[in-house]
Design an enzyme around this catalytic site. Structure first.
Site, PDB file in Angstrom:
ATOM      1  N   ARG A 120       0.809  -1.232   0.000  1.00 35.78           N
ATOM      2  CA  ARG A 120       0.000   0.000   0.000  1.00 35.78           C
ATOM      3  C   ARG A 120       0.840   1.278   0.000  1.00 35.78           C
ATOM      4  O   ARG A 120       0.356   2.346   0.352  1.00 35.78           O
ATOM      5  CB  ARG A 120      -0.995   0.020   1.161  1.00 35.78           C
ATOM      6  CG  ARG A 120      -2.041  -1.094   1.072  1.00 35.78           C
ATOM      7  CD  ARG A 120      -3.141  -0.895   2.096  1.00 35.78           C
ATOM      8  NE  ARG A 120      -4.184  -1.888   1.920  1.00 35.78           N
ATOM      9  CZ  ARG A 120      -4.220  -3.067   2.561  1.00 35.78           C
ATOM     10  NH1 ARG A 120      -3.262  -3.369   3.423  1.00 35.78           N
ATOM     11  NH2 ARG A 120      -5.191  -3.912   2.338  1.00 35.78           N
ATOM     12  N   LYS A 142       3.166  10.935 -11.502  1.00 41.96           N
ATOM     13  CA  LYS A 142       2.331  10.051 -12.318  1.00 41.96           C
ATOM     14  C   LYS A 142       3.058   8.722 -12.504  1.00 41.96           C
ATOM     15  O   LYS A 142       4.210   8.696 -12.957  1.00 41.96           O
ATOM     16  CB  LYS A 142       2.055  10.669 -13.684  1.00 41.96           C
ATOM     17  CG  LYS A 142       0.885  11.615 -13.727  1.00 41.96           C
ATOM     18  CD  LYS A 142       0.581  11.963 -15.179  1.00 41.96           C
ATOM     19  CE  LYS A 142      -0.629  12.841 -15.306  1.00 41.96           C
ATOM     20  NZ  LYS A 142      -0.921  13.157 -16.723  1.00 41.96           N
ATOM     21  N   GLU A 184       8.991  16.440 -25.724  1.00 38.43           N
ATOM     22  CA  GLU A 184       8.398  16.914 -24.474  1.00 38.43           C
ATOM     23  C   GLU A 184       8.916  18.309 -24.119  1.00 38.43           C
ATOM     24  O   GLU A 184       8.203  19.109 -23.513  1.00 38.43           O
ATOM     25  CB  GLU A 184       8.701  15.927 -23.345  1.00 38.43           C
ATOM     26  CG  GLU A 184       8.067  14.546 -23.522  1.00 38.43           C
ATOM     27  CD  GLU A 184       6.569  14.534 -23.240  1.00 38.43           C
ATOM     28  OE1 GLU A 184       5.998  15.596 -22.909  1.00 38.43           O
ATOM     29  OE2 GLU A 184       5.964  13.453 -23.343  1.00 38.43           O
ATOM     30  N   LYS A 226       7.018  22.422 -14.974  1.00 40.45           N
ATOM     31  CA  LYS A 226       6.160  21.321 -14.542  1.00 40.45           C
ATOM     32  C   LYS A 226       5.900  21.377 -13.044  1.00 40.45           C
ATOM     33  O   LYS A 226       4.788  21.100 -12.585  1.00 40.45           O
ATOM     34  CB  LYS A 226       6.775  19.977 -14.912  1.00 40.45           C
ATOM     35  CG  LYS A 226       5.843  18.813 -14.562  1.00 40.45           C
ATOM     36  CD  LYS A 226       6.187  17.530 -15.245  1.00 40.45           C
ATOM     37  CE  LYS A 226       5.108  16.489 -14.990  1.00 40.45           C
ATOM     38  NZ  LYS A 226       5.410  15.197 -15.663  1.00 40.45           N
ATOM     39  N   GLU A 236      -4.377  16.221 -11.518  1.00 47.14           N
ATOM     40  CA  GLU A 236      -4.883  16.470 -12.865  1.00 47.14           C
ATOM     41  C   GLU A 236      -6.397  16.625 -12.912  1.00 47.14           C
ATOM     42  O   GLU A 236      -7.098  15.959 -13.673  1.00 47.14           O
ATOM     43  CB  GLU A 236      -4.441  15.361 -13.830  1.00 47.14           C
ATOM     44  CG  GLU A 236      -4.493  15.787 -15.291  1.00 47.14           C
ATOM     45  CD  GLU A 236      -3.911  14.755 -16.244  1.00 47.14           C
ATOM     46  OE1 GLU A 236      -4.678  14.220 -17.053  1.00 47.14           O
ATOM     47  OE2 GLU A 236      -2.704  14.486 -16.168  1.00 47.14           O
ATOM     48  N   ARG A 240      -3.281  20.743 -14.828  1.00 48.62           N
ATOM     49  CA  ARG A 240      -2.236  19.773 -15.149  1.00 48.62           C
ATOM     50  C   ARG A 240      -2.507  19.045 -16.463  1.00 48.62           C
ATOM     51  O   ARG A 240      -1.580  18.564 -17.118  1.00 48.62           O
ATOM     52  CB  ARG A 240      -2.072  18.768 -14.008  1.00 48.62           C
ATOM     53  CG  ARG A 240      -0.904  17.819 -14.235  1.00 48.62           C
ATOM     54  CD  ARG A 240      -0.540  17.022 -13.009  1.00 48.62           C
ATOM     55  NE  ARG A 240       0.541  16.107 -13.307  1.00 48.62           N
ATOM     56  CZ  ARG A 240       1.165  15.364 -12.405  1.00 48.62           C
ATOM     57  NH1 ARG A 240       0.806  15.420 -11.138  1.00 48.62           N
ATOM     58  NH2 ARG A 240       2.137  14.553 -12.762  1.00 48.62           N
ATOM     59  N   ASN A 244      -0.620  17.447 -21.275  1.00 45.09           N
ATOM     60  CA  ASN A 244      -0.917  16.397 -22.255  1.00 45.09           C
ATOM     61  C   ASN A 244      -1.090  16.949 -23.668  1.00 45.09           C
ATOM     62  O   ASN A 244      -1.692  16.286 -24.524  1.00 45.09           O
ATOM     63  CB  ASN A 244      -2.193  15.637 -21.843  1.00 45.09           C
ATOM     64  CG  ASN A 244      -1.970  14.783 -20.619  1.00 45.09           C
ATOM     65  OD1 ASN A 244      -1.002  14.043 -20.532  1.00 45.09           O
ATOM     66  ND2 ASN A 244      -2.858  14.908 -19.645  1.00 45.09           N
ATOM     67  N   HIS A 247      -0.768  14.671 -26.599  1.00 41.37           N
ATOM     68  CA  HIS A 247      -0.696  13.299 -26.105  1.00 41.37           C
ATOM     69  C   HIS A 247      -1.919  12.460 -26.462  1.00 41.37           C
ATOM     70  O   HIS A 247      -1.802  11.250 -26.636  1.00 41.37           O
ATOM     71  CB  HIS A 247      -0.499  13.300 -24.584  1.00 41.37           C
ATOM     72  CG  HIS A 247       0.894  13.632 -24.157  1.00 41.37           C
ATOM     73  ND1 HIS A 247       1.535  14.791 -24.542  1.00 41.37           N
ATOM     74  CD2 HIS A 247       1.771  12.957 -23.375  1.00 41.37           C
ATOM     75  CE1 HIS A 247       2.743  14.811 -24.005  1.00 41.37           C
ATOM     76  NE2 HIS A 247       2.911  13.716 -23.302  1.00 41.37           N
ATOM     77  N   HIS A 251      -0.909   9.124 -27.953  1.00 41.66           N
ATOM     78  CA  HIS A 251      -1.211   7.865 -27.278  1.00 41.66           C
ATOM     79  C   HIS A 251      -2.018   6.934 -28.180  1.00 41.66           C
ATOM     80  O   HIS A 251      -1.815   5.710 -28.168  1.00 41.66           O
ATOM     81  CB  HIS A 251      -1.998   8.127 -25.996  1.00 41.66           C
ATOM     82  CG  HIS A 251      -1.161   8.689 -24.879  1.00 41.66           C
ATOM     83  ND1 HIS A 251      -1.706   9.148 -23.697  1.00 41.66           N
ATOM     84  CD2 HIS A 251       0.181   8.855 -24.757  1.00 41.66           C
ATOM     85  CE1 HIS A 251      -0.733   9.569 -22.903  1.00 41.66           C
ATOM     86  NE2 HIS A 251       0.414   9.411 -23.532  1.00 41.66           N
ATOM     87  N   HIS A 264       7.827   7.166 -27.441  1.00 41.12           N
ATOM     88  CA  HIS A 264       6.717   7.989 -26.939  1.00 41.12           C
ATOM     89  C   HIS A 264       6.823   9.427 -27.430  1.00 41.12           C
ATOM     90  O   HIS A 264       5.847  10.011 -27.912  1.00 41.12           O
ATOM     91  CB  HIS A 264       6.707   7.956 -25.407  1.00 41.12           C
ATOM     92  CG  HIS A 264       5.738   8.905 -24.788  1.00 41.12           C
ATOM     93  ND1 HIS A 264       4.379   8.811 -24.973  1.00 41.12           N
ATOM     94  CD2 HIS A 264       5.943   9.991 -23.991  1.00 41.12           C
ATOM     95  CE1 HIS A 264       3.772   9.794 -24.318  1.00 41.12           C
ATOM     96  NE2 HIS A 264       4.699  10.527 -23.715  1.00 41.12           N
TER      97      HIS A 264
END
Length: 361
Positions: A120, A142, A184, A226, A236, A240, A244, A247, A251, A264
């Protein structure tokens, strides 16, 4: 050395940026390491930098072991995650164990998710060795793995204890990996920083030549950008999502090609050009600024077009799985004007289709 702070609501942590930080690693990581550590890395990075991390842990008297994964986006999956769990259990890792993510974005995301979920939640330290990870994925918490249906659909927010960026690791980075990271970097200009976009245009030759001072300045600027966004919106829920940019399209392209065709960052470059072209169609961006965008990506050897073998219908369908979709409505990060972005909902499919088609050869 540049030192920045990410003031995330869950906890604050430092980012250290400098040349040859791995040589004095023990002093930097001492406050962030438990009595036991697991170094998560891959087959490419381990021969280059694992020994330096192990030496630092020996200096600190920290019991440690390594978990070495295959290299590649296609290995950012449940199998790799379970392999990490198996090794943690074999070595009797407890909640006081620190995971050290040594590698690029795949390692950082996978090790970070393992840390978020093992017993956890245990601590994780990010030591990114690729440009993409240094300017983006190692900062902000993330974490996650891919699902065959889409990228990063399984994951958690789990902030690291610290991020250590040794810019000397970029000397061993293959040119294609460096280019992928630059996608990026350019993104930060496109979302909200026209001055930085112009700085990249002015300094692209020095960046391509890996000028150490320019690289350190560039990485620090991206991380500061960032860090400010993460501090304002850790999970997000709003601002935030701007990170993306490009993206959602990228993606979809990655998933449709099973994460094998593009890095990527390469897919993000194509996606960013589509998003900018969509801004032109919506009357927010000039054709000249769209051409500037494509030219800057091209200057860093990044792809700019959608290949003929991927249909527009398939891209649109895959985009519906994007994490920003709400109530079945696709939300896109798009320019409101050049280098100033926002989130749009309800853009007609025909308009999106036209932007994708405009980016074909």
């Amino acid at each position: 050395m540049h030192t920045l702070t990410v003031a995330a609501p869950s906890h604050s942590y430092p980012i250290f940026i400098g040349q040859n930080l791995l040589a004095g690693l023990a002093g930097h990581i001492r406050p962030y390491i438990g009595k036991k550590a697991a170094v998560i890395t891959n087959e490419t990075v381990a021969p280059l930098y694992l020994a330096a991390v192990q030496t630092a842990l020996d200096e600190l008297g920290t019991e440690h072991f390594a978990v070495i994964l295959p290299d590649g986006e296609q290995f950012k999956n449940w199998q790799s995650l379970n392999h990490i769990y198996d090794k943690l259990l074999e070595n009797r890792a407890e909640r006081g164990t620190t995971l050290i993510a040594l590698g690029g974005g795949v390692i950082g995301d996978t090790a970070g998710f393992a840390a978020a979920t093992y017993q956890r939640g245990v601590a994780v330290l990010q030591i990114p060795t690729t440009l993409l990870a240094q300017v983006d994925s190692s900062v902000g918490g993330k974490t996650g793995v891919n699902h065959p249906q889409g990228k990063n659909l399984i994951g958690a927010f789990h902030q690291p204890q610290a991020v250590l960026i040794d810019t000397a690791t970029l000397a061993t980075l293959p040119p294609r990996e460096f280019a992928a990271g630059m996608a990026e970097v350019v993104k930060y200009g496109l979302i909200n920083d026209p001055g930085f976009f112009a700085w990249l245009e002015a300094n692209r030759d020095g960046i391509r030549a890996h000028d150490p001072a320019l690289l350190a300045e560039m990485i620090a600027h991206c991380c500061a950008n960032k860090a400010a966004i993460v501090a304002a919106d850790e999970r997000e829920q709003g601002e935030r999502a701007l990170l993306n940019y490009g993206h959602t399209f990228g993606h979809a392209l990655e998933a449709l090609t099973h994460y094998n065709r593009w890095k990527h960052g390469e897919a993000v470059a194509i996606g960013s050009i589509i998003a900018t072209r969509l801004g032109v169609i919506l009357g927010r961006v000039s054709a000249a600024d769209a051409a500037r965008t494509a030219a800057l990506f091209a200057a860093f050897d990044l792809p700019a077009t959608v290949p003929a073998d991927i249909t527009t219908a398939a891209i649109l369908d895959k985009m519906q799985l994007d994490k920003k979709t709400r109530g079945g409505t696709l939300r896109l990060v798009l320019p409101q004007h050049f280098c100033a972005s926002g989130i749009d909902s309800g853009v007609p499919a025909a308009t999106i289709r036209a932007a994708i088609d405009a980016c074909r050869t």
